[in-house]
Design an enzyme around this catalytic site. Structure first.
Site, mmCIF file in Angstrom:
data_model
loop_
_atom_site.group_PDB
_atom_site.id
_atom_site.type_symbol
_atom_site.label_atom_id
_atom_site.label_comp_id
_atom_site.label_asym_id
_atom_site.label_seq_id
_atom_site.Cartn_x
_atom_site.Cartn_y
_atom_site.Cartn_z
ATOM 1 N N ILE A 1 12.028 1.975 11.675
ATOM 2 C CA ILE A 1 11.222 2.919 12.469
ATOM 3 C C ILE A 1 11.478 2.770 13.974
ATOM 4 O O ILE A 1 11.123 3.645 14.747
ATOM 5 C CB ILE A 1 9.706 2.793 12.200
ATOM 6 C CG1 ILE A 1 9.217 1.358 12.416
ATOM 7 C CG2 ILE A 1 9.343 3.295 10.802
ATOM 8 C CD1 ILE A 1 7.699 1.226 12.501
ATOM 9 N N ASN B 1 -7.111 -4.949 1.315
ATOM 10 C CA ASN B 1 -6.735 -4.315 0.045
ATOM 11 C C ASN B 1 -6.279 -5.367 -0.952
ATOM 12 O O ASN B 1 -5.750 -6.413 -0.574
ATOM 13 C CB ASN B 1 -5.550 -3.374 0.268
ATOM 14 C CG ASN B 1 -5.930 -2.051 0.895
ATOM 15 O OD1 ASN B 1 -5.342 -1.028 0.600
ATOM 16 N ND2 ASN B 1 -6.915 -2.056 1.769
ATOM 17 N N ASP C 1 -7.352 -25.169 8.270
ATOM 18 C CA ASP C 1 -7.714 -23.770 8.515
ATOM 19 C C ASP C 1 -6.645 -23.028 9.331
ATOM 20 O O ASP C 1 -5.811 -23.652 9.998
ATOM 21 C CB ASP C 1 -9.049 -23.722 9.273
ATOM 22 C CG ASP C 1 -9.805 -22.422 9.012
ATOM 23 O OD1 ASP C 1 -9.233 -21.505 8.398
ATOM 24 O OD2 ASP C 1 -10.976 -22.340 9.440
ATOM 25 N N TYR D 1 -1.169 -10.423 15.078
ATOM 26 C CA TYR D 1 -1.117 -9.250 14.180
ATOM 27 C C TYR D 1 -2.141 -8.194 14.602
ATOM 28 O O TYR D 1 -1.795 -7.029 14.818
ATOM 29 C CB TYR D 1 -1.362 -9.669 12.726
ATOM 30 C CG TYR D 1 -1.717 -8.503 11.826
ATOM 31 C CD1 TYR D 1 -0.770 -7.526 11.504
ATOM 32 C CD2 TYR D 1 -3.012 -8.346 11.316
ATOM 33 C CE1 TYR D 1 -1.105 -6.436 10.699
ATOM 34 C CE2 TYR D 1 -3.349 -7.269 10.511
ATOM 35 C CZ TYR D 1 -2.392 -6.314 10.211
ATOM 36 O OH TYR D 1 -2.723 -5.236 9.422
ATOM 37 N N ILE E 1 0.853 -1.208 0.000
ATOM 38 C CA ILE E 1 0.000 0.000 0.000
ATOM 39 C C ILE E 1 0.879 1.245 0.000
ATOM 40 O O ILE E 1 0.588 2.236 -0.687
ATOM 41 C CB ILE E 1 -0.972 0.009 1.205
ATOM 42 C CG1 ILE E 1 -1.734 -1.312 1.287
ATOM 43 C CG2 ILE E 1 -1.952 1.178 1.081
ATOM 44 C CD1 ILE E 1 -2.626 -1.452 2.512
ATOM 45 N N THR F 1 -6.177 -1.185 10.588
ATOM 46 C CA THR F 1 -6.919 -2.277 9.953
ATOM 47 C C THR F 1 -8.273 -2.527 10.616
ATOM 48 O O THR F 1 -8.452 -2.219 11.802
ATOM 49 C CB THR F 1 -6.058 -3.564 10.030
ATOM 50 O OG1 THR F 1 -6.828 -4.667 9.598
ATOM 51 C CG2 THR F 1 -5.584 -3.851 11.447
ATOM 52 N N ASP F 2 -9.180 -3.139 9.871
ATOM 53 C CA ASP F 2 -10.475 -3.538 10.448
ATOM 54 C C ASP F 2 -10.324 -4.727 11.396
ATOM 55 O O ASP F 2 -11.233 -5.018 12.173
ATOM 56 C CB ASP F 2 -11.488 -3.865 9.339
ATOM 57 C CG ASP F 2 -11.056 -4.992 8.395
ATOM 58 O OD1 ASP F 2 -9.924 -5.505 8.528
ATOM 59 O OD2 ASP F 2 -11.858 -5.358 7.516
ATOM 60 N N GLU F 3 -9.163 -5.427 11.321
ATOM 61 C CA GLU F 3 -9.013 -6.648 12.125
ATOM 62 C C GLU F 3 -8.979 -6.361 13.625
ATOM 63 O O GLU F 3 -9.144 -7.274 14.433
ATOM 64 C CB GLU F 3 -7.751 -7.416 11.706
ATOM 65 C CG GLU F 3 -7.805 -7.817 10.264
ATOM 66 C CD GLU F 3 -6.941 -9.006 9.893
ATOM 67 O OE1 GLU F 3 -6.368 -9.644 10.782
ATOM 68 O OE2 GLU F 3 -6.851 -9.285 8.691
ATOM 69 N N LYS G 1 -1.664 -4.352 16.101
ATOM 70 C CA LYS G 1 -2.213 -3.146 15.452
ATOM 71 C C LYS G 1 -3.148 -2.417 16.423
ATOM 72 O O LYS G 1 -3.156 -1.185 16.491
ATOM 73 C CB LYS G 1 -2.965 -3.497 14.162
ATOM 74 C CG LYS G 1 -2.102 -3.983 13.013
ATOM 75 C CD LYS G 1 -1.103 -2.953 12.489
ATOM 76 C CE LYS G 1 -1.743 -1.817 11.740
ATOM 77 N NZ LYS G 1 -0.713 -0.932 11.094
ATOM 78 N N THR H 1 7.894 -4.230 15.636
ATOM 79 C CA THR H 1 7.649 -3.233 14.585
ATOM 80 C C THR H 1 6.347 -2.460 14.839
ATOM 81 O O THR H 1 6.329 -1.229 14.788
ATOM 82 C CB THR H 1 7.562 -3.931 13.209
ATOM 83 O OG1 THR H 1 8.787 -4.608 12.980
ATOM 84 C CG2 THR H 1 7.328 -2.919 12.097
ATOM 85 N N ALA I 1 -3.765 -7.848 17.339
ATOM 86 C CA ALA I 1 -3.527 -7.321 18.691
ATOM 87 C C ALA I 1 -2.424 -6.270 18.669
ATOM 88 O O ALA I 1 -2.501 -5.247 19.361
ATOM 89 C CB ALA I 1 -3.152 -8.469 19.634
#
Ligand code: NAD
Ligand code: DAU
Length: 362
Positions: A61, A191, A292, A161, A13, A135-137, A165, A101, A163
């Site tokens: 970063i 995306n 899964d 991931y 992105i 993110t929406d997650e 974010k 990160t 958590a």
């Protein structure tokens, strides 16, 4: 000149956003800070429209002295923060880098911005802005009868991931309320589009199908994501940076919510048409059900009323038009695909993630 620091601008992105910015406003200089992890590549930044206004800097970063020096050297007044570890499956197999990160990295950027912009007044009274791409997650998962996620849906992240974010979103919010750092946040759905690293569903399916490899469907394939073409996301972010209200969050989504199985079938149908001589036609014969993902979120859907009503943004691409562009791009850009396969850990990752999954139903 506005001096915009884009973090993670060599990723999917971020690199699309760098292109979008250079094409959108001739008064913007972009400083692109990216560590060039497996997911970042200079291949994503070839043929920029106005390369003189793009400065690429390789760095981390989390490296505070380095980030501080960058703010000073380029008089950074705006941050658009993409840099992150982004693949849910990788976060399940190795969460540590996600905490480093996504949490420590975001904290470091926020604290440099606070120290230099608010305490030291590096830029005097010039307007400054920190935008965080999320993110929406973070909202967790929806049951079939639940309404879509809105900006006030409680956070319930389910993977390392999401958590990480969620933690970074909370830090951004705290820096606004505690220190008055001028921030905005966007929470966006899945995306797809050019330059996406082929570990994610859409490019993985396109490239596997072209090569006649199996198309691994996790579980029953009935999980639902809200798909958005990447250029629409870039436009939404810039709309929020330039017109959004400070301290606010905005949900961004595509109004496209097919089950995974349907999106994979659509990709196969497009490839059947684009590659009439392929020995693998019909490509959907390659579908294979596999074990899964643990803790797999069942359904995401975004309510985008706020950004539509307040900022006049809506997605332009439908799933049909966006997927056609995307599949066409991967078919035409073989050199990019070869370079990415060679320079990243791609094959190691595929072996690691799919070897133990290969006991599915189909
Ligand atoms: P990506 O994995 O393609 O790119 C991430 C980039 O960040 C890479 O170029 C990588 O080298 C860089 N990076 C990683 N660690 C770094 C560090 N320590 N310092 C500097 N650079 C570093 O990711 P993407 O899919 O483009 O996602 C970008 C952002 O958008 C992320 O914050 C992600 O959470 C968010 N997001 C992604 C999606 C999606 O569907 N892809 C949806 C919503 C939000
Ligand atoms: O919702 C936004 C998020 O979308 C971003 O924050 C993440 O950074 C991004 O990676 C993406 O997360 P997902 O887990 O939804 O994306 P992914 O492409 O990995 O998977 C999409 C769906 O497809 C998901 O239900 C899992 C499934 N899947 C994925 C892969 C890689 C499969 O069935 N088979 C696969 O091989």
């Amino acid at each position: 000149m506005k001096n915009v620091l884009v973090t993670g601008g060599a990723g999917f992105i971020g690199s699309n956003f760098v292109r979008y910015l250079l094409n959108t406003d001739p008064k913007i200089q972009v400083v692109n800070l990216d560590v060039l992890s497996y997911a970042g590549s200079l291949e994503n930044l070839r043929n920029l429209s106005d390369p003189e206004r793009h400065i690429f800097v390789q760095g981390d970063i989390c490296d505070r002295p380095f980030v501080e020096a960058l703010f000073r050297q380029y008089s950074i007044d705006t941050v658009v923060h993409f840099a992150a570890e982004t693949h849910v499956d990788r976060s399940i197999l190795g969460p540590a880098q996600f905490i480093q990160t996504n949490v420590v990295g975001t904290y470091t950027l926020l604290d440099v911005a606070r120290t230099l912009w608010l305490n030291e007044k590096l830029l005097g009274d010039q307007p400054v802005h920190f935008h965080h791409v999320s993110t929406d997650e973070v909202f967790g998962t929806l049951r079939p009868e639940d309404p879509p996620f809105s900006e006030v849906t409680p956070y319930q992240p389910n993977s390392p991931y999401s958590a990480s974010k969620a933690s970074s979103d909370h830090l951004v919010r705290a820096y606004y309320h505690t220190y008055g750092l001028p921030v905005t946040i966007t929470n966006c759905s899945n995306n797809y589009g050019p330059y996406q690293f082929p570990e994610k569903l859409v490019p993985l399916m396109i490239l596997n199908a072209i090569e006649g490899k199996s198309l691994p469907i996790y579980g029953d394939g009935q999980q639902i994501r809200d798909w958005l073409f990447v250029e629409d996301h870039c436009e939404a972010i810039w709309r929020v940076v330039t017109k959004g209200k400070l301290g606010e969050t905005y949900n961004v989504g595509g109004n496209n919510q097919p089950p995974n199985l349907e999106i994979v079938h659509q990709i196969c149908t497009i490839l059947d048409e684009l590659k009439p001589d392929s020995p693998y036609r019909p490509h959907n014969q390659l579908l294979k059900y596999v074990t899964d993902r643990p803790g797999h979120d069942r359904r995401y859907a975004m309510n985008i009323d706020k950004i539509q009503a307040e900022l006049g943004w809506s997605p332009k691409e439908t799933l049909a038009t966006g997927l056609l562009k995307t599949v066409g791009w991967y078919v035409e850009n073989k050199e990019w695909v070869e370079a990415i396969h060679k320079q990243s850990d791609y094959q190691t990752w595929i072996d690691k993630n799919y070897a133990t999954r290969d006991k599915g139903r189909g």
